[in-house]
Design an enzyme around this catalytic site. Structure first.
Site, mmCIF file in Angstrom:
data_model
loop_
_atom_site.group_PDB
_atom_site.id
_atom_site.type_symbol
_atom_site.label_atom_id
_atom_site.label_comp_id
_atom_site.label_asym_id
_atom_site.label_seq_id
_atom_site.Cartn_x
_atom_site.Cartn_y
_atom_site.Cartn_z
ATOM 1 N N ASP A 1 -0.810 4.544 2.574
ATOM 2 C CA ASP A 1 -0.734 4.284 1.143
ATOM 3 C C ASP A 1 0.351 5.171 0.539
ATOM 4 O O ASP A 1 0.343 6.393 0.739
ATOM 5 C CB ASP A 1 -2.069 4.574 0.463
ATOM 6 N N ASP B 1 -9.539 -8.107 -3.481
ATOM 7 C CA ASP B 1 -10.256 -6.854 -3.696
ATOM 8 C C ASP B 1 -11.422 -7.140 -4.629
ATOM 9 O O ASP B 1 -11.232 -7.720 -5.702
ATOM 10 C CB ASP B 1 -9.338 -5.803 -4.312
#
Length: 241
Positions: free
Chosen positions: A8, A130
């Site tokens: 990330d 998500d």
């Protein structure tokens, strides 16, 4: 089962967030390419990259430089998610050498456009779905929609056969080291024939075994690798990746 170690990116550094909260950030390194090489040296055959700045509309320039450096330093396929919302971005990112892109918010808000892009780039675009309490979250997880995650997946499959995968993340589990939402993953896997990539909460070898037993095609693992809860070589052996 495929294993995708996660990198990330925020402001050019490798970080992890808890439950997608930008105020709950842990920095794991200033050289994402070195971290990518570390995972590949440990046996990773693919990597999952996330541009956290682009995901919420911030300047992604530092992260793009990091992505380019990662691609140049290793020889395994990389997929990238975060801020992929228009055709120009898709063209630019694929031109960098990324194997696959993950489209999140735009897949929910513009499903016809997303299907068109999938057809224009077969096998190159995955839907990043998500979920918060089963509902799709968007815009870097800052907003929660009224669309059930499974409904979105089914709608996208009805629109195109060229979608590469669904990356399904339970936000409540992400970065919390509490195990995945196995029930939700199985429900999503059974909802369509799109290959599913499980994401969020994979913490122990028992979690990995549970995903293997559930016949998940793939899983993304992030914080547990960085915190040392999981050894990547052992995970890869168990998953038989």
């Amino acid at each position: 089962m495929e294993i995708w170690p996660a990198i990330d990116l925020r402001r050019g550094r490798c970080v992890r967030l808890q439950q997608g909260d930008y105020d709950r950030e842990t920095v794991f390194g200033d050289d994402p390419a070195a971290i990518a090489k570390q995972w590949v040296d440990a046996g990773a055959k693919r990597l999952h990259l996330v541009d956290l700045d682009a995901a919420r509309g911030d300047d992604p320039s530092q992260n793009l430089a990091a992505v380019r450096s990662i691609i140049e330093s290793i020889d395994v396929p990389c997929q990238l998610g975060g801020g992929v919302r228009d055709e120009d971005t898709i063209e630019t990112l694929l031109a960098l050498g990324l194997a696959r892109l993950v489209v999140g918010s735009a897949a929910l808000k513009q499903p016809a456009w997303f299907a068109e892009m999938c057809d224009a780039h077969p096998g190159k675009l995955a839907a990043g779905i998500d979920a918060r309490n089963g509902m799709v979250a968007t815009d870097g997880w800052l907003e929660t929609s009224s669309t059930p995650a499974i409904t979105l997946a089914q709608d996208l499959r009805a629109r195109t056969q060229n979608i590469a995968a669904v990356i399904y993340t339970d936000i409540a589990k992400d970065g919390m080291l509490q195990g995945p939402n196995l029930e939700g993953l199985i429900e999503m896997a059974n909802a369509t024939d799109i290959p599913l990539v499980a994401s969020g909460g994979v913490t122990t070898m028992a979690d990995v075994q549970a995903l293997v037993d559930a016949e998940m095609p793939a899983a993304i693992i992030g914080r547990a690798l960085y915190d040392g809860h999981l050894d990547l070589a052992a995970v890869l052996e168990l998953a038989n990746d």
